[in-house]
Write an enzyme that holds these catalytic residues in place. Structure first.
Site, PDB file in Angstrom:
ATOM      1  N   CYS A  93       0.837  -1.192   0.000  1.00  0.00           N
ATOM      2  CA  CYS A  93       0.000   0.000   0.000  1.00  0.00           C
ATOM      3  C   CYS A  93       0.880   1.253   0.000  1.00  0.00           C
ATOM      4  O   CYS A  93       1.842   1.348   0.764  1.00  0.00           O
ATOM      5  CB  CYS A  93      -0.896  -0.087   1.230  1.00  0.00           C
ATOM      6  SG  CYS A  93      -1.130   1.398   2.138  1.00  0.00           S
ATOM      7  N   HIS A  95       0.146   4.155   0.907  1.00  0.00           N
ATOM      8  CA  HIS A  95      -0.112   5.079   2.017  1.00  0.00           C
ATOM      9  C   HIS A  95       0.617   4.677   3.292  1.00  0.00           C
ATOM     10  O   HIS A  95       0.990   5.528   4.080  1.00  0.00           O
ATOM     11  CB  HIS A  95      -1.619   5.170   2.295  1.00  0.00           C
ATOM     12  CG  HIS A  95      -2.391   5.689   1.131  1.00  0.00           C
ATOM     13  ND1 HIS A  95      -3.637   5.239   0.782  1.00  0.00           N
ATOM     14  CD2 HIS A  95      -2.066   6.633   0.208  1.00  0.00           C
ATOM     15  CE1 HIS A  95      -4.053   5.867  -0.298  1.00  0.00           C
ATOM     16  NE2 HIS A  95      -3.121   6.713  -0.669  1.00  0.00           N
ATOM     17  N   HIS A  96       0.783   3.356   3.497  1.00  0.00           N
ATOM     18  CA  HIS A  96       1.400   2.889   4.748  1.00  0.00           C
ATOM     19  C   HIS A  96       2.613   1.997   4.519  1.00  0.00           C
ATOM     20  O   HIS A  96       3.258   1.603   5.486  1.00  0.00           O
ATOM     21  CB  HIS A  96       0.358   2.135   5.589  1.00  0.00           C
ATOM     22  CG  HIS A  96      -0.859   2.957   5.915  1.00  0.00           C
ATOM     23  ND1 HIS A  96      -1.993   2.927   5.142  1.00  0.00           N
ATOM     24  CD2 HIS A  96      -1.085   3.860   6.903  1.00  0.00           C
ATOM     25  CE1 HIS A  96      -2.885   3.767   5.649  1.00  0.00           C
ATOM     26  NE2 HIS A  96      -2.361   4.350   6.708  1.00  0.00           N
ATOM     27  N   GLN A 134      -5.239  -0.373  -4.494  1.00  0.00           N
ATOM     28  CA  GLN A 134      -5.837  -1.486  -5.237  1.00  0.00           C
ATOM     29  C   GLN A 134      -6.599  -1.016  -6.475  1.00  0.00           C
ATOM     30  O   GLN A 134      -6.603  -1.679  -7.511  1.00  0.00           O
ATOM     31  CB  GLN A 134      -6.749  -2.276  -4.293  1.00  0.00           C
ATOM     32  CG  GLN A 134      -7.227  -3.586  -4.905  1.00  0.00           C
ATOM     33  CD  GLN A 134      -8.034  -4.410  -3.929  1.00  0.00           C
ATOM     34  OE1 GLN A 134      -7.724  -4.454  -2.748  1.00  0.00           O
ATOM     35  NE2 GLN A 134      -9.072  -5.065  -4.420  1.00  0.00           N
ATOM     36  N   HIS A 162      -5.770  -5.841   3.194  1.00  0.00           N
ATOM     37  CA  HIS A 162      -4.782  -4.770   3.356  1.00  0.00           C
ATOM     38  C   HIS A 162      -4.297  -4.774   4.795  1.00  0.00           C
ATOM     39  O   HIS A 162      -5.093  -4.580   5.709  1.00  0.00           O
ATOM     40  CB  HIS A 162      -5.436  -3.420   3.025  1.00  0.00           C
ATOM     41  CG  HIS A 162      -5.802  -3.285   1.580  1.00  0.00           C
ATOM     42  ND1 HIS A 162      -5.321  -2.278   0.781  1.00  0.00           N
ATOM     43  CD2 HIS A 162      -6.577  -4.056   0.774  1.00  0.00           C
ATOM     44  CE1 HIS A 162      -5.800  -2.427  -0.448  1.00  0.00           C
ATOM     45  NE2 HIS A 162      -6.564  -3.493  -0.479  1.00  0.00           N
ATOM     46  N   CYS A 164      -2.742  -2.605   6.266  1.00  0.00           N
ATOM     47  CA  CYS A 164      -2.931  -1.312   6.928  1.00  0.00           C
ATOM     48  C   CYS A 164      -4.302  -1.250   7.596  1.00  0.00           C
ATOM     49  O   CYS A 164      -4.539  -0.411   8.459  1.00  0.00           O
ATOM     50  CB  CYS A 164      -2.721  -0.151   5.956  1.00  0.00           C
ATOM     51  SG  CYS A 164      -3.751  -0.203   4.495  1.00  0.00           S
TER      52      CYS A 164
HETATM   53 ZN   LIG Z   1      -2.673   1.624   3.612  1.00  0.00          ZN
END
Ligand SMILES: [Zn+2]
Length: 210
Positions: A93, A95-96, A134, A162, A164
């Site tokens: 991911c 973002h994380h 995704q 996910h 996260c």
């Molecule tokens: Zn994430």
């Protein structure tokens, strides 16, 4: 004097840090987590993490369109759906920077040419081994197959969990996200779409294993 030079493409404009710089960044994160990066058990960790990153993100060095370049035309008039299902997805991911694990189902309706099925899996891998969300991963796979093979239609469904969401934040293990992109006949023709969904449905509603 200020001479304007053409702007390099975004990918090449970023200077890639050296391996030493990347390892130093891992030591910083270890210290941030509360550790002493110099203790025996951690001494080789930065080098291992950087090698893992080379593996996780090898997709940046791959050209997904080139993977599909070799096609076969001797298909005896075969014009039915080709579906590869349960392609393991291992992504991260954006973002994380934690894993996204799941599976993809890819289908297309050949026009005059087909590709070796392993090539479909390699296209999935080339995009999955990058920092992703995704939705973007799903669209990139479908768009590339559509652009290169120019089939009568493309369908991509991805179901993934996910980390996260499961190991941090809202802590919801067991949930999975489903995304799809339908192009051409899969978008326009309800019976084609139904046929594809039926072909993958025996697998599509189960949780991805390990
Ligand atoms: Zn994430």
């Amino acid at each position: 004097m200020n001479v304007q030079s053409p702007k390099p493409a975004p990918q090449t404009a970023l200077k890639k840090p050296s391996r030493q710089e990347a390892e130093a960044a891992v030591r910083t994160l270890l210290r941030w987590g509360g550790e002493d990066p110099e203790r025996e058990g951690l001494i080789d960790t930065p080098a291992r993490v950087v090698r893992s990153y080379e593996e996780f993100f090898r997709g940046y060095a791959e050209d997904p369109a080139a993977i599909l370049a070799r096609t076969f035309e001797e298909i005896e008039g075969y014009d039915e759906m080709v579906v590869l299902r349960d392609i393991r997805i291992e992504s991260h991911c954006e973002h994380h920077m934690v894993p996204i694990i799941g599976r993809a189902h890819v289908g297309y309706l050949p026009n005059t040419r087909v590709v070796g099925i392993s090539k479909l899996a390699r296209v999935v891998d080339a995009y999955a081994h990058r920092f992703q969300i995704q939705e973007k991963l799903t669209a990139q796979i479908a768009n590339t197959i559509n652009d290169v093979l120019q089939p009568r239609g493309v369908a991509v469904v991805i179901e993934a969990s996910h980390q996260c969401m499961s190991t941090r934040g809202v802590h919801k293990p067991g949930s999975s996200m489903v995304t799809s992109r339908m192009l051409g006949a899969f978008r326009d023709d309800a019976s084609t779409r139904r046929e594809f969904l039926a072909m993958i449905s025996s697998r599509a509603c189960t949780t991805p294993e390990s």
